[in-house]
Design a protein around this motif. Structure first.
Motif, PDB file in Angstrom:
ATOM      1  N   ALA A 194       0.834  -1.203   0.000  1.00  0.00           N
ATOM      2  CA  ALA A 194       0.000   0.000   0.000  1.00  0.00           C
ATOM      3  C   ALA A 194       0.867   1.251   0.000  1.00  0.00           C
ATOM      4  CB  ALA A 194      -0.911   0.009   1.214  1.00  0.00           C
ATOM      5  N   LYS A 195       0.311   2.311  -0.550  1.00  0.00           N
ATOM      6  CA  LYS A 195       0.990   3.600  -0.507  1.00  0.00           C
ATOM      7  C   LYS A 195       0.879   4.150   0.907  1.00  0.00           C
ATOM      8  CE  LYS A 195       0.054   4.667  -5.293  1.00  0.00           C
ATOM      9  NZ  LYS A 195      -0.609   5.551  -6.253  1.00  0.00           N
ATOM     10  N   SER A 196       1.894   4.870   1.334  1.00  0.00           N
ATOM     11  CA  SER A 196       1.891   5.396   2.700  1.00  0.00           C
ATOM     12  C   SER A 196       0.723   6.341   2.939  1.00  0.00           C
ATOM     13  CB  SER A 196       3.218   6.078   3.019  1.00  0.00           C
ATOM     14  OG  SER A 196       3.451   7.169   2.173  1.00  0.00           O
ATOM     15  N   ARG A 197       0.283   7.037   1.924  1.00  0.00           N
ATOM     16  CA  ARG A 197      -0.863   7.953   2.062  1.00  0.00           C
ATOM     17  C   ARG A 197      -2.128   7.175   2.412  1.00  0.00           C
ATOM     18  NH1 ARG A 197      -2.303  11.858   4.367  1.00  0.00           N
ATOM     19  NH2 ARG A 197      -4.156  12.852   3.619  1.00  0.00           N
ATOM     20  N   GLU A 198      -2.296   5.991   1.829  1.00  0.00           N
ATOM     21  CA  GLU A 198      -3.466   5.163   2.138  1.00  0.00           C
ATOM     22  C   GLU A 198      -3.451   4.723   3.600  1.00  0.00           C
ATOM     23  OE1 GLU A 198      -4.686   2.599  -1.682  1.00  0.00           O
ATOM     24  OE2 GLU A 198      -2.599   2.321  -1.050  1.00  0.00           O
ATOM     25  N   VAL A 199      -2.278   4.338   4.092  1.00  0.00           N
ATOM     26  CA  VAL A 199      -2.140   3.915   5.488  1.00  0.00           C
ATOM     27  C   VAL A 199      -2.433   5.101   6.401  1.00  0.00           C
ATOM     28  CG1 VAL A 199      -0.565   2.974   7.213  1.00  0.00           C
ATOM     29  CG2 VAL A 199      -0.465   2.125   4.862  1.00  0.00           C
ATOM     30  N   LYS A 200      -1.938   6.278   6.046  1.00  0.00           N
ATOM     31  CA  LYS A 200      -2.167   7.488   6.840  1.00  0.00           C
ATOM     32  C   LYS A 200      -3.665   7.795   6.940  1.00  0.00           C
ATOM     33  CE  LYS A 200      -0.473  11.347   8.657  1.00  0.00           C
ATOM     34  NZ  LYS A 200       0.344  11.369   9.835  1.00  0.00           N
ATOM     35  N   LYS A 201      -4.386   7.624   5.851  1.00  0.00           N
ATOM     36  CA  LYS A 201      -5.834   7.883   5.859  1.00  0.00           C
ATOM     37  C   LYS A 201      -6.558   6.929   6.802  1.00  0.00           C
ATOM     38  CE  LYS A 201      -6.384   9.893   1.275  1.00  0.00           C
ATOM     39  NZ  LYS A 201      -7.008   9.755  -0.041  1.00  0.00           N
ATOM     40  N   VAL A 202      -6.157   5.669   6.812  1.00  0.00           N
ATOM     41  CA  VAL A 202      -6.780   4.688   7.703  1.00  0.00           C
ATOM     42  C   VAL A 202      -6.483   5.045   9.164  1.00  0.00           C
ATOM     43  CG1 VAL A 202      -6.805   2.266   8.413  1.00  0.00           C
ATOM     44  CG2 VAL A 202      -6.762   2.843   5.987  1.00  0.00           C
ATOM     45  N   LEU A 203      -5.233   5.407   9.459  1.00  0.00           N
ATOM     46  CA  LEU A 203      -4.869   5.788  10.822  1.00  0.00           C
ATOM     47  C   LEU A 203      -5.633   7.036  11.272  1.00  0.00           C
ATOM     48  CD1 LEU A 203      -1.023   5.184  10.679  1.00  0.00           C
ATOM     49  CD2 LEU A 203      -2.675   3.907  12.045  1.00  0.00           C
ATOM     50  N   THR A 204      -5.766   8.005  10.385  1.00  0.00           N
ATOM     51  CA  THR A 204      -6.506   9.228  10.704  1.00  0.00           C
ATOM     52  C   THR A 204      -7.969   8.918  10.972  1.00  0.00           C
ATOM     53  OG1 THR A 204      -4.967  10.554   9.395  1.00  0.00           O
ATOM     54  CG2 THR A 204      -7.129  11.529   9.861  1.00  0.00           C
ATOM     55  N   THR A 205      -8.538   8.022  10.191  1.00  0.00           N
ATOM     56  CA  THR A 205      -9.923   7.612  10.418  1.00  0.00           C
ATOM     57  C   THR A 205     -10.079   6.963  11.784  1.00  0.00           C
ATOM     58  OG1 THR A 205     -10.285   7.301   8.043  1.00  0.00           O
ATOM     59  CG2 THR A 205     -11.817   6.191   9.524  1.00  0.00           C
ATOM     60  N   LEU A 206      -9.149   6.096  12.153  1.00  0.00           N
ATOM     61  CA  LEU A 206      -9.194   5.450  13.462  1.00  0.00           C
ATOM     62  C   LEU A 206      -9.068   6.470  14.606  1.00  0.00           C
ATOM     63  CD1 LEU A 206      -7.117   2.238  12.729  1.00  0.00           C
ATOM     64  CD2 LEU A 206      -9.496   2.301  13.453  1.00  0.00           C
ATOM     65  N   VAL A 207      -8.249   7.487  14.421  1.00  0.00           N
ATOM     66  CA  VAL A 207      -8.123   8.542  15.430  1.00  0.00           C
ATOM     67  C   VAL A 207      -9.438   9.312  15.526  1.00  0.00           C
ATOM     68  CG1 VAL A 207      -6.979  10.733  15.994  1.00  0.00           C
ATOM     69  CG2 VAL A 207      -5.623   8.763  15.282  1.00  0.00           C
ATOM     70  N   ASN A 208     -10.011   9.659  14.384  1.00  0.00           N
ATOM     71  CA  ASN A 208     -11.273  10.404  14.368  1.00  0.00           C
ATOM     72  C   ASN A 208     -12.415   9.609  14.993  1.00  0.00           C
ATOM     73  OD1 ASN A 208     -10.060  12.608  13.153  1.00  0.00           O
ATOM     74  ND2 ASN A 208     -10.630  11.983  11.095  1.00  0.00           N
ATOM     75  N   GLU A 209     -12.370   8.287  14.875  1.00  0.00           N
ATOM     76  CA  GLU A 209     -13.397   7.424  15.450  1.00  0.00           C
ATOM     77  C   GLU A 209     -13.143   7.139  16.933  1.00  0.00           C
ATOM     78  OE1 GLU A 209     -13.263   3.970  12.932  1.00  0.00           O
ATOM     79  OE2 GLU A 209     -14.454   4.936  11.358  1.00  0.00           O
ATOM     80  N   GLY A 210     -12.001   7.573  17.448  1.00  0.00           N
ATOM     81  CA  GLY A 210     -11.675   7.354  18.852  1.00  0.00           C
ATOM     82  C   GLY A 210     -11.051   6.000  19.138  1.00  0.00           C
ATOM     83  N   GLU A 211     -10.720   5.244  18.106  1.00  0.00           N
ATOM     84  CA  GLU A 211     -10.095   3.930  18.281  1.00  0.00           C
ATOM     85  C   GLU A 211      -8.606   4.047  18.606  1.00  0.00           C
ATOM     86  OE1 GLU A 211     -11.576   0.872  18.035  1.00  0.00           O
ATOM     87  OE2 GLU A 211     -13.551   1.691  17.609  1.00  0.00           O
ATOM     88  N   LEU A 212      -7.980   5.129  18.130  1.00  0.00           N
ATOM     89  CA  LEU A 212      -6.564   5.405  18.374  1.00  0.00           C
ATOM     90  C   LEU A 212      -6.427   6.835  18.868  1.00  0.00           C
ATOM     91  CD1 LEU A 212      -4.721   4.058  15.174  1.00  0.00           C
ATOM     92  CD2 LEU A 212      -4.985   2.919  17.357  1.00  0.00           C
ATOM     93  N   VAL A 213      -5.282   7.148  19.471  1.00  0.00           N
ATOM     94  CA  VAL A 213      -4.966   8.519  19.859  1.00  0.00           C
ATOM     95  C   VAL A 213      -3.559   8.854  19.375  1.00  0.00           C
ATOM     96  CG1 VAL A 213      -6.484   8.612  21.870  1.00  0.00           C
ATOM     97  CG2 VAL A 213      -4.162   7.784  22.143  1.00  0.00           C
ATOM     98  N   PHE A 214      -3.353  10.163  19.128  1.00  0.00           N
ATOM     99  CA  PHE A 214      -2.029  10.658  18.792  1.00  0.00           C
ATOM    100  C   PHE A 214      -1.259  10.902  20.072  1.00  0.00           C
ATOM    101  CE2 PHE A 214      -4.190  12.645  14.999  1.00  0.00           C
ATOM    102  CZ  PHE A 214      -3.502  11.929  14.043  1.00  0.00           C
ATOM    103  N   TRP A 215       0.047  10.729  20.014  1.00  0.00           N
ATOM    104  CA  TRP A 215       0.935  11.160  21.082  1.00  0.00           C
ATOM    105  C   TRP A 215       2.087  11.874  20.404  1.00  0.00           C
ATOM    106  CZ3 TRP A 215       6.068  10.578  22.238  1.00  0.00           C
ATOM    107  CH2 TRP A 215       6.456  11.013  23.513  1.00  0.00           C
ATOM    108  N   SER A 216       2.409  13.052  20.874  1.00  0.00           N
ATOM    109  CA  SER A 216       3.479  13.816  20.254  1.00  0.00           C
ATOM    110  C   SER A 216       4.522  14.213  21.278  1.00  0.00           C
ATOM    111  CB  SER A 216       2.916  15.074  19.594  1.00  0.00           C
ATOM    112  OG  SER A 216       3.965  15.834  19.039  1.00  0.00           O
TER     113      SER A 216
END
Length: 80
Positions: free
Chosen positions: A38-60
């Motif tokens: 997969a292209k990295s952009r596709e993976v990024k979109k899936v991760l962003t969707t999971l964050v938006n759905e509350g399944e994942l969180v960002f840590w910086s």
């Protein structure tokens, strides 16, 4: 071949649950290794969707962003 978003979400959640005992935060590149075709952009979109759905969180840290399951490990609001 485009990435199936629903299947990718499940694979990511399974990966995080399996690794949760040893590690709580993961780099973006950890997830691109799960989907080598997969292209990295596709993976990024899936991760962003999971964050938006509350399944994942960002840590910086300020210089890098990582992903984790909600409540796993230390997060910015709980650190001194």
């Amino acid at each position: 071949m485009p990435l199936d978003a629903d299947q990718a979400k499940q694979e990511i959640k399974d990966f995080l649950n399996k690794k949760s005992g040893s590690k709580s935060k993961f780099y973006f590149n950890d997830f691109t290794k799960l989907f080598p075709d997969a292209k990295s952009r596709e993976v990024k979109k899936v991760l962003t969707t999971l964050v938006n759905e509350g399944e994942l969180v960002f840590w910086s840290s300020g210089s890098t962003t990582m992903y984790s399951l909600p409540g796993a490990g230390k997060h910015a609001e709980g650190e001194d």
